[in-house]
Design a protein around this motif. Sequence first.
Motif, PDB file in Angstrom:
ATOM      1  N   GLN A 106       0.860  -1.182   0.000  1.00 48.19           N
ATOM      2  CA  GLN A 106       0.000   0.000   0.000  1.00 48.19           C
ATOM      3  C   GLN A 106       0.899   1.234   0.000  1.00 48.19           C
ATOM      4  N   PHE A 175       3.391  -1.382   3.863  1.00 44.33           N
ATOM      5  CA  PHE A 175       3.022   0.009   3.606  1.00 44.33           C
ATOM      6  C   PHE A 175       4.275   0.792   3.251  1.00 44.33           C
ATOM      7  N   ALA A 196      -2.185   3.727  -3.191  1.00 41.45           N
ATOM      8  CA  ALA A 196      -3.381   3.424  -2.394  1.00 41.45           C
ATOM      9  C   ALA A 196      -4.033   4.710  -1.914  1.00 41.45           C
ATOM     10  N   ALA A 232      -8.386   4.298  -4.743  1.00 42.89           N
ATOM     11  CA  ALA A 232      -7.503   5.023  -3.823  1.00 42.89           C
ATOM     12  C   ALA A 232      -8.296   6.045  -3.005  1.00 42.89           C
ATOM     13  N   LEU A 309      -6.360   3.721   6.360  1.00 46.84           N
ATOM     14  CA  LEU A 309      -5.610   2.473   6.156  1.00 46.84           C
ATOM     15  C   LEU A 309      -5.967   1.440   7.238  1.00 46.84           C
TER      16      LEU A 309
END
Length: 487
Positions: A106, A175, A196, A232, A309
């Motif tokens: 991500q 991430f 993302a 996104a 997230l």
Amino acid sequence: MKVLKDILYKVSIESVKGSTAIELNHIHFDSRLVTNQDVFVAIRGVAADGHMFIDAAISKGATAVVCEDLPSELAPEITYVQVKDTREALAYMASNFYDNPSTNLQLVGVTGTNGKTTVSSLLYQLFKTLGFKVGLISTVTIKVNDKEFATKLTTPDSLTINSYLKMMNEVGVEFCFMEVSSHGIAQHRTLGLDFAGGIFTNLSQDHLDYHSSFAEYRDVKKRFFDQLSKDAFAITNIDDRNGNYMLQNTKAKTYGYGVKNLTDYKVKILEKSFSGLKLNINGNEVWSRFIGDFNAYNLLAVYAAADLLDVEQLENLQTLSQLKPVDGRYQHHISETGIHVIVDYAHTPDALKNVLQTTNDIRTRNEELITVVGCGGDRDKTKRPLMGKIAGNLSTKVIFTSDNPRTEDPDEIINDIEKGVEPQDIFKTLSITSRQQAIKTACSLAKKGDIILIAGKGHETYQEVHGKRSDFDDLKIVKELLAQFNK
């Protein structure tokens, strides 16, 4: 090895001379790095045109060339791929060459004039604290989980970005948080990456040495959000006058954050001091060790991104309170004799204004605020008098000095800054070309309780003069000088 036709996926091709079924070792846009069976991408740069080095790349072993203009004479054993824009082609080729690594984690991009480094670094810190494997691509450093690598550009070239993302894939990074500069967007360095999410911090004058106008600078930033996918998220600072503009054409899911307006993520500043900030974020109180209103915005952007997230709210708030300030971003030190020192990267008018206003909001007005500031050489000259005006207005004493003069005469840069100082503030100012001497003078002028702000270089540990870098760390130097004055 990779096959040329596979790494050309998504590239807009105008013509091909030769076979695209050939195998290749690597991609290069610097002919000096080319070795046997590489593809050379001819980039038109500011200082040089890569098309001038096609023959040199072939002599070093390149078997394929990607270019905008075909050479007048074509080597029969070489494959030539003509494209409209080689920077755009390089971005897609880099992603394909490294197996599109951004799709395996991500990736969140942070753009704006100020706050990019703080927001991206704090997101890295927050997710690392929560136990995730995390990556960071920033002005200060590149991190692949626990490994750290030096960097010189806010947004590296496409090959470098994708090579580090591939490295992150290999160690299981989940991430990655990345600064996205206007140069990076304009030069298509982030094209082909699967983001993302994106975060917009703010917009003020900067890089007008590169962009033809503020409108162009703004629209380049907006292009990043235009390119986000419908899957996104896009988070914008709605208190900034360009905040909503950034999201006008995005396909991403949009969210706002701010202090002044009603929005998805709202923060109230309850208390502020040199110890930190007490904040109310969406109805929940949290204490942070960060200083200043601008950091309330930065922390709120971090909270919002972490929320989107899927970080649980309580975990998000608790971890936010544990975060540590980023080196060179309103970095506070107090000497044994009670002199406050702030080292900050503020190198734009808006950033300098924010730092000085924040300091004035906290101080009692019974002490001096001594500002040491300069402007970088070979950069936007129009901001220099603005910096001089702001420093003069908002400080009790100002020392203009060298920053990174690069190839310019430092005295001429200082003259440009001085032109912005208003008549009523001239008596406050001194000009000392040597940055070390300027800091030493500030230390000699300061008494207990006074505040010295050293602005412009922040985290940098060097000074660049005529193309040569020498060791220079503002915080280290001021600490040593204050220790000498304490004796």
